[in-house]
Scaffold this motif. Structure first.
Motif, mmCIF file in Angstrom:
data_model
loop_
_atom_site.group_PDB
_atom_site.id
_atom_site.type_symbol
_atom_site.label_atom_id
_atom_site.label_comp_id
_atom_site.label_asym_id
_atom_site.label_seq_id
_atom_site.Cartn_x
_atom_site.Cartn_y
_atom_site.Cartn_z
ATOM 1 N N GLU A 30 44.803 35.610 53.800
ATOM 2 C CA GLU A 30 44.367 36.496 52.723
ATOM 3 C C GLU A 30 44.784 35.939 51.364
ATOM 4 O O GLU A 30 44.053 36.074 50.377
ATOM 5 C CB GLU A 30 44.948 37.895 52.914
ATOM 6 C CG GLU A 30 44.274 38.717 53.999
ATOM 7 C CD GLU A 30 42.837 39.086 53.647
ATOM 8 O OE1 GLU A 30 42.451 38.991 52.478
ATOM 9 O OE2 GLU A 30 42.095 39.478 54.570
ATOM 10 N N PHE A 31 45.959 35.326 51.313
ATOM 11 C CA PHE A 31 46.410 34.752 50.050
ATOM 12 C C PHE A 31 45.447 33.664 49.591
ATOM 13 O O PHE A 31 44.986 33.667 48.437
ATOM 14 C CB PHE A 31 47.825 34.196 50.200
ATOM 15 C CG PHE A 31 48.383 33.641 48.922
ATOM 16 C CD1 PHE A 31 49.022 34.464 48.011
ATOM 17 C CD2 PHE A 31 48.266 32.283 48.627
ATOM 18 C CE1 PHE A 31 49.530 33.952 46.817
ATOM 19 C CE2 PHE A 31 48.764 31.765 47.446
ATOM 20 C CZ PHE A 31 49.403 32.607 46.536
ATOM 21 N N GLU A 32 45.139 32.729 50.472
ATOM 22 C CA GLU A 32 44.251 31.633 50.088
ATOM 23 C C GLU A 32 42.849 32.132 49.755
ATOM 24 O O GLU A 32 42.182 31.570 48.878
ATOM 25 C CB GLU A 32 44.198 30.582 51.193
ATOM 26 C CG GLU A 32 45.468 29.753 51.295
ATOM 27 C CD GLU A 32 45.767 28.952 50.035
ATOM 28 O OE1 GLU A 32 44.822 28.604 49.305
ATOM 29 O OE2 GLU A 32 46.949 28.677 49.775
ATOM 30 N N ALA A 33 42.413 33.193 50.423
ATOM 31 C CA ALA A 33 41.099 33.758 50.122
ATOM 32 C C ALA A 33 41.070 34.414 48.746
ATOM 33 O O ALA A 33 39.995 34.553 48.137
ATOM 34 C CB ALA A 33 40.711 34.786 51.189
ATOM 35 N N THR A 34 42.225 34.819 48.247
ATOM 36 C CA THR A 34 42.308 35.519 46.972
ATOM 37 C C THR A 34 42.521 34.577 45.810
ATOM 38 O O THR A 34 42.189 34.902 44.660
ATOM 39 C CB THR A 34 43.455 36.562 47.020
ATOM 40 O OG1 THR A 34 43.254 37.415 48.148
ATOM 41 C CG2 THR A 34 43.497 37.426 45.767
ATOM 42 N N VAL A 35 43.048 33.391 46.065
ATOM 43 C CA VAL A 35 43.358 32.446 44.986
ATOM 44 C C VAL A 35 42.153 32.157 44.097
ATOM 45 O O VAL A 35 42.279 32.176 42.856
ATOM 46 C CB VAL A 35 43.954 31.141 45.553
ATOM 47 C CG1 VAL A 35 43.992 30.052 44.480
ATOM 48 C CG2 VAL A 35 45.352 31.380 46.098
ATOM 49 N N PRO A 36 40.945 31.900 44.628
ATOM 50 C CA PRO A 36 39.816 31.615 43.723
ATOM 51 C C PRO A 36 39.513 32.743 42.752
ATOM 52 O O PRO A 36 39.109 32.484 41.604
ATOM 53 C CB PRO A 36 38.645 31.377 44.687
ATOM 54 C CG PRO A 36 39.286 30.953 45.960
ATOM 55 C CD PRO A 36 40.557 31.726 46.046
ATOM 56 N N TYR A 37 39.699 34.001 43.183
ATOM 57 C CA TYR A 37 39.489 35.137 42.279
ATOM 58 C C TYR A 37 40.515 35.104 41.148
ATOM 59 O O TYR A 37 40.169 35.290 39.972
ATOM 60 C CB TYR A 37 39.606 36.455 43.045
ATOM 61 C CG TYR A 37 38.545 36.666 44.088
ATOM 62 C CD1 TYR A 37 37.364 37.343 43.775
ATOM 63 C CD2 TYR A 37 38.713 36.210 45.391
ATOM 64 C CE1 TYR A 37 36.380 37.548 44.730
ATOM 65 C CE2 TYR A 37 37.744 36.408 46.355
ATOM 66 C CZ TYR A 37 36.574 37.076 46.026
ATOM 67 O OH TYR A 37 35.609 37.273 46.976
ATOM 68 N N ALA A 38 41.772 34.891 41.503
ATOM 69 C CA ALA A 38 42.826 34.860 40.495
ATOM 70 C C ALA A 38 42.612 33.718 39.512
ATOM 71 O O ALA A 38 42.793 33.881 38.291
ATOM 72 C CB ALA A 38 44.190 34.737 41.166
ATOM 73 N N VAL A 39 42.226 32.552 40.012
ATOM 74 C CA VAL A 39 41.970 31.406 39.145
ATOM 75 C C VAL A 39 40.833 31.715 38.177
ATOM 76 O O VAL A 39 40.926 31.438 36.966
ATOM 77 C CB VAL A 39 41.647 30.153 39.980
ATOM 78 C CG1 VAL A 39 41.163 29.015 39.079
ATOM 79 C CG2 VAL A 39 42.858 29.714 40.788
ATOM 80 N N ALA A 40 39.754 32.304 38.693
ATOM 81 C CA ALA A 40 38.606 32.624 37.841
ATOM 82 C C ALA A 40 38.983 33.624 36.753
ATOM 83 O O ALA A 40 38.548 33.504 35.602
ATOM 84 C CB ALA A 40 37.464 33.173 38.691
ATOM 85 N N ILE A 41 39.794 34.624 37.112
ATOM 86 C CA ILE A 41 40.208 35.628 36.131
ATOM 87 C C ILE A 41 41.072 35.008 35.050
ATOM 88 O O ILE A 41 40.866 35.224 33.849
ATOM 89 C CB ILE A 41 40.953 36.787 36.829
ATOM 90 C CG1 ILE A 41 39.998 37.564 37.738
ATOM 91 C CG2 ILE A 41 41.578 37.733 35.798
ATOM 92 C CD1 ILE A 41 40.710 38.518 38.684
ATOM 93 N N VAL A 42 42.070 34.218 35.455
ATOM 94 C CA VAL A 42 42.960 33.593 34.484
ATOM 95 C C VAL A 42 42.179 32.637 33.582
ATOM 96 O O VAL A 42 42.374 32.617 32.355
ATOM 97 C CB VAL A 42 44.116 32.874 35.200
ATOM 98 C CG1 VAL A 42 44.870 31.963 34.235
ATOM 99 C CG2 VAL A 42 45.064 33.895 35.808
#
Length: 410
Positions: free
Chosen positions: A280-292
Motif C-alpha cells: 500500500e505504501f508503494e502504491a501511494t507514493v506516486p500520488y504523494a509525489v504528484a501532489i508535492v
C-alpha cells in the motif's frame, strides 16, 4: 532499495541540525512551561509578545494538539524528556476530564459554551483521538487507550457514512448528522454543514493511523484503508491537486484549493499507507509525489521561498499570505517524498528555500515562537487554532527523515 547517494549528505545533516535546534529554541522554549496551567490543561491565548490574554478560552483541538506534542517530545532522548512526560499526563487528564464524554463523544468547547453550541464534529474528535493514541504510546495508561477506543467507536456509530463511505462532519446532540439548518448558520464550528471536506478526512486518517499503531483492530485498519482510498480515488486529480469540498455522495464542489492541506495530505497519505504494509505504501507514493510536485510548482514563491495559502485548479495562487502552519507542513511533505524517492534530489532545493523563508521571516527572533503572518508581525502567538503542533511535527519529523537519509548515503 533506492540509492540515497543522489542526496548531498552535508546539506541533509545541516538542515537536520538546524531543524532540531530550532524545534527546541524557537518553538518549545517560548511555549513551555509558559502554556502549562497548573489547574488543568494548557493556556492558549497569547498576544504577539507572549502576554497571556483574558479570558482564556479552551478548545478541544488546541488542548489535544498540545497533548500530542508533549507526548511526542516525552519519547525523545533529551534533557527535558521527564518534563514532557508530566505535560503529556497533564494534558491527557484534562482531555479525559473535560472533553471526552463517557460514550466517546468529544466536546468542542467547555461547559455552557458547548451546551449552547448544541453539536459536536468529527474534526474535533479526530484531534482528541490523535492525542489519546499517541498519549497511550507515551504513557502506557490503560484509561487513555480505553478512551481512544470509545472515541473511535463513537465516530463509527454516529459519524461514519455507511452508504457512501467517509464521515459526516457535524453531529447533533441526538447523535444524528446535521446536514443543514433552516434556522441557524450554514457554517458550523469549522466547515459548512452538509459537506465532506479534505481537511476533516485527512485528520481522521491521521488519527486512525496513530491509533492503528497502538491498537491494530481490524476495524481501524479498515477505516485507514477506506480513507486512503478516498484520497486516492475521490479527491485526487491527475494534475496533482486535491478537491477540498464534496457532497456526501462525492460530487465535487467548487472552491479554492489549499496548498497547505494538499501537501499535508501527501505526507499523511504515506503515513497511513505505512501502517497497511509495503504494498500500500508503494502504491501511494506516486500520488504523494504528484501532489508535492504540483504544490512546489504552483504554490511556492519562486522569488523568496515559502508557500502561499490558497490557489485555484488552474494553477494560480489566489491568496498569497504565507501562514505559519503551511511552511512546516510543506517541509515535511517534501522530506517525506525525498525519503520515499531519494533520487528526487531536485526537491531538496524547494525544502531549503522553504526553510530559508521560515528561518528568516516566519520565526520571531526577538520574542520567540512563529509569526502567524509576516505581513502582520503583531499577530497572536497562540489561540484556538495556533498551537505548537504543525511546527513541532514539521521540524521533528523532517529532521528525523533527513538524518536517516544522511546515514544511508556514503
Amino acid at each position: 532499495m533506492v540509492d540515497a547517494n543522489a542526496l548531498p549528505k552535508p546539506i541533509l545533516e545541516r538542515l537536520a541540525s538546524e531543524f532540531e535546534i530550532s524545534l527546541w529554541a524557537d518553538l518549545i522554549e517560548p511555549w513551555f512551561p509558559r502554556c502549562f496551567d497548573p489547574s488543568g490543561g494548557f493556556f492558549q491565548e497569547f498576544d504577539f509578545a507572549w502576554t497571556p490574554q483574558a479570558p482564556q478560552s479552551r478548545s478541544a483541538v488546541f488542548q489535544a494538539r498540545m497533548t500530542w506534542v508533549s507526548s511526542v517530545l516525552s519519547e525523545l532522548s533529551h534533557p527535558r524528556t521527564a518534563e514532557f512526560l508530566v505535560n503529556a499526563n497533564h494534558g491527557l487528564d484534562y482531555l479525559l476530564d473535560q472533553f471526552v464524554e463517557p460514550d466517546g463523544a468529544v466536546n468542542w468547547l467547555l461547559g455552557e459554551e458547548q451546551a449552547s453550541l448544541g453539536e459536536t464534529n468529527a474534526y474535533g474528535s479526530a484531534f482528541v483521538l490523535y492525542a489519546l493514541a499517541r498519549g497511550y504510546k507515551a504513557t502506557g495508561r490503560g484509561d487513555v487507550l480505553a478512551a481512544a477506543v470509545k472515541v473511535f467507536e463513537w465516530l463509527e456509530a454516529n459519524a461514519h457514512d455507511e452508504q457512501n463511505g467517509g464521515y459526516f462532519e457535524t453531529i447533533g446532540v441526538d447523535g444524528q448528522p446535521i446536514h443543514s439548518s433552516s434556522s441557524g448558520p450554514e457554517r458550523s464550528t469549522i466547515h459548512p454543514r452538509g459537506v465532506k471536506t479534505q481537511n476533516t478526512l485527512l485528520h481522521l486518517m491521521e488519527a486512525f493511523a496513530e491509533l492503528a499503531r497502538v491498537w491494530p483492530d481490524p476495524r481501524v485498519l479498515t477505516r485507514v484503508t477506506e480513507l486512503l482510498d478516498i484520497f486516492r480515488d475521490r479527491l485526487f486529480h491527475a494534475e496533482g491537486w486535491l478537491t477540498a469540498y464534496v457532497t456526501s455522495d462525492w460530487e465535487q464542489l467548487a472552491g479554492p484549493r489549499s496548498y497547505g492541506h494538499d501537501i499535508e495530505s501527501a505526507h499523511l497519505m504515506l503515513d497511513a499507507a505505512s501502517v497497511l504494509g509495503r504494498r500500500e505504501f508503494e502504491a501511494t507514493v506516486p500520488y504523494a509525489v504528484a501532489i508535492v510536485d504540483n504544490v512546489c510548482r504552483e504554490g511556492q514563491d519562486p522569488d523568496d521561498g515559502g508557500f502561499f495559502y490558497l490557489g485555484n485548479s488552474g494553477g494560480l495562487p489566489t491568496l498569497r499570505t504565507k501562514s505559519w502552519w503551511v511552511q512546516p507542513e510543506a517541509m515535511l511533505g517534501i522530506a517525506t517524498v525525498l525519503q520515499a524517492r531519494p533520487e528526487r534530489a531536485d526537491l531538496l532545493e524547494s525544502l531549503e528555500a522553504t526553510w530559508r523563508w521560515t528561518r528568516d521571516r516566519q520565526l520571531d527572533h526577538v520574542r520567540g515562537g512563529w509569526i502567524e503572518d509576516p505581513a502582520r508581525p503583531d499577530g497572536p502567538k497562540g489561540y484556538a487554532w495556533k498551537a505548537a503542533y504543525h511546527e513541532a511535527r514539521g521540524l521533528l519529523y523532517s529532521s528525523q527523515i533527513l538524518r536517516g537519509l544522511a546515514e544511508a548515503s556514503s
